[in-house]
Design a protein around this motif. Structure first.
Motif, PDB file in Angstrom:
ATOM      1  N   GLU A   1     -16.511  43.165  24.398  1.00 45.35           N
ATOM      2  CA  GLU A   1     -15.147  42.796  24.003  1.00 45.35           C
ATOM      3  C   GLU A   1     -14.340  42.152  25.129  1.00 45.35           C
ATOM      4  O   GLU A   1     -13.651  41.143  24.889  1.00 45.35           O
TER       5      GLU A   1
ATOM      6  N   GLN B   1     -12.750  38.484  24.761  1.00 45.30           N
ATOM      7  CA  GLN B   1     -11.289  38.460  24.813  1.00 45.30           C
ATOM      8  C   GLN B   1     -10.844  37.246  25.627  1.00 45.30           C
ATOM      9  O   GLN B   1      -9.859  36.572  25.312  1.00 45.30           O
TER      10      GLN B   1
ATOM     11  N   GLY C   1     -13.395  33.707  23.366  1.00 50.35           N
ATOM     12  CA  GLY C   1     -13.857  34.027  22.021  1.00 50.35           C
ATOM     13  C   GLY C   1     -13.889  32.800  21.134  1.00 50.35           C
ATOM     14  O   GLY C   1     -14.000  31.656  21.600  1.00 50.35           O
TER      15      GLY C   1
ATOM     16  N   HIS D   1      -9.916  38.793  16.137  1.00 44.95           N
ATOM     17  CA  HIS D   1     -10.623  39.392  17.271  1.00 44.95           C
ATOM     18  C   HIS D   1     -11.170  40.779  16.966  1.00 44.95           C
ATOM     19  O   HIS D   1     -12.313  41.089  17.345  1.00 44.95           O
TER      20      HIS D   1
END
Length: 456
Positions: A86, A90, A93, A71
């Protein structure tokens, strides 16, 4: 939830629905999936005859769904927009994209580069399975409906007005309680992403950053053209004329090598702000410049430098596995009666396009200078002076700025209107990052619309 009514054929009798999604790319389809799974009746509109056209073309050489890297590195690919992207990836993904594809009956695998592909490498089977599931869930599709903005007057519908569409039978109006816009960026206009939505949103007070090429090719400065200020350029600026740089390769080089790839090379670049790029890979010579995966990876830095200073110079290492000292030794090695071309091929494996680019930049005198030649083999300067046009780019930068949206991707200036996909102001390199963020933003916009319906 409101029951849908038959689609209007006249502007005077609008369609009423819970959610209207405008745009049938990955982001729009993902928003539709989230809403349909919650039992919401969704109407999806697209200007093209069928949905997912850019998705299908992107998968023509093998559909790159996502990337397998952890990640942290994954999120860093979004550079200046990492704080905004992000949280989206999160929640959805790389692992989630693979699980989603598997749920559609599509197995995936990780390639040697870490990129993730469907087992059969094809986009069409995945899209067919996805559309079948959406139709089963009740999503209604309206093709050849080009969005024209909002109807003037009245407050019916999200964004304070009914949506207007140009359709084959005439103008159609749609009053929706929530709207998800997933209209794409400005690249590949023939597939529907033409950026025509920009003035429609700015007129509503939604801030939009100018659309710019991303993952794009560049035009090179002619090797014999001067870089920086010249007397001629100075005089042209005095009379208000912008000098036009000499663009492209020499005819000899372009005729011989346009369309051919540079393989096993390294590209390095440091911009005027100290930001650096250094990576191995491949790219292709075009008639006027360069394009391809390695160039695309550096495109953001190169583009920004050109916008700031008019040109950007990167360095090309033609033999990244050879130390500079070894290259100099081999170049200086006595060649006897052999030609320089034969010498470079036998001692260093340099021939074809790599030898051609050396001749292009050094000329005959430079090629006969061992020190200059060895230096050029390890750090050949290539100056680019312009991006290729936006419509030729793989993707685009710019779009609806995140500062104009809340955490659910709803526009502050147009309550009930959510934005997703490439029409948002972010960019990423190729490698699965574009598709993953588009899917993730579609999920967030769909969840935001669902939340909005519950709050009304």
């Amino acid at each position: 939830m409101n029951a849908p009514t038959p689609l209007a054929t006249e502007a005077a009798t609008p369609l009423h629905c819970d959610v209207a999604i405008v745009g049938g790319g990955p982001a729009g389809l993902m928003a539709a999936e989230v809403l349909a799974q919650a039992g919401v009746v969704v109407h999806l509109f697209d200007a093209m005859p069928s949905v997912g056209r850019k998705f299908l073309l992107a998968g023509k050489g093998g559909l790159n769904l996502t990337h397998s890297e952890p990640h942290g590195p994954f999120a860093s690919r979004y550079a200046g927009r990492q704080p905004q992207i992000e949280p989206l990836i999160q929640a959805f993904g790389g692992p989630e994209v693979r699980a989603w594809a598997q749920g559609l009956g599509v197995e995936t695998f990780v390639g040697t580069s870490g990129r993730v592909f469907p087992a059969d490498m094809k986009a069409a089977p995945l899209l067919r399975a996805w559309l079948q599931r959406l139709r089963t869930q009740g999503v209604q599709f309206h093709m050849r409906h080009r969005w024209l903005g909002w109807a003037d007057g009245g407050s019916e519908g999200a964004g304070s007005g009914a949506l207007r569409f140009a359709a084959p039978a005439g103008e159609v109006r749609v009053a929706a309680r929530a709207v998800v816009l997933a209209l794409g960026g400005g690249s590949w206009a023939r597939l529907g992403s033409d950026g025509a939505w920009v003035p429609l949103l700015t007129q509503r007070g939604v801030a939009v950053a100018p659309l710019r090429p991303a993952n794009c090719g560049f035009d090179v400065l002619r090797a014999d053209a001067p870089v920086g200020e010249t007397r001629r350029a100075f005089l042209q600026e005095l009379i208000g004329r912008t000098p036009t740089p000499a663009v492209g390769w020499t005819p000899h080089f372009a005729e011989r090598f346009a369309g051919q790839p540079f393989k096993t090379v390294a590209l390095s670049f440091t911009d005027s702000q100290g930001r650096s790029f250094d990576r191995r890979g491949e790219f292709v010579v075009t008639a006027t410049g360069v394009e391809g995966s390695l160039v695309y990876a550096a495109a953001q830095l190169l583009r920004d430098e050109i916008e700031a200073h008019g040109h950007a110079t990167f360095h090309l290492d033609l033999l990244p596995d050879h130390a500079p000292e070894r290259v100099l030794v081999e170049v200086r090695h006595p060649r006897g009666s052999r030609s320089l071309s034969s010498h470079l091929k036998s001692r260093l494996g340099l021939d074809g396009i790599k030898a051609g680019i050396l001749y292009e930049h050094l000329g005959k005198d430079g090629m006969n200078d061992p020190v200059a030649l060895a230096h050029a083999i390890k750090a050949l300067p290539i100056t680019v002076v312009a991006t290729r046009p936006l419509d030729e780019a793989i993707s685009s930068a710019g779009g609806v700025v995140f500062e104009a949206l809340d955490e659910h991707l709803m526009a502050s200036a147009a309550p009930g209107v959510f934005c997703a996909g490439e029409m948002l102001d972010w960019e990423a390199p190729t490698g699965g990052y574009l598709l993953t963020a588009s899917l993730a933003s579609g999920r967030v916009a769909g969840e935001g619309a669902l939340r909005w319906l519950g709050q009304e």
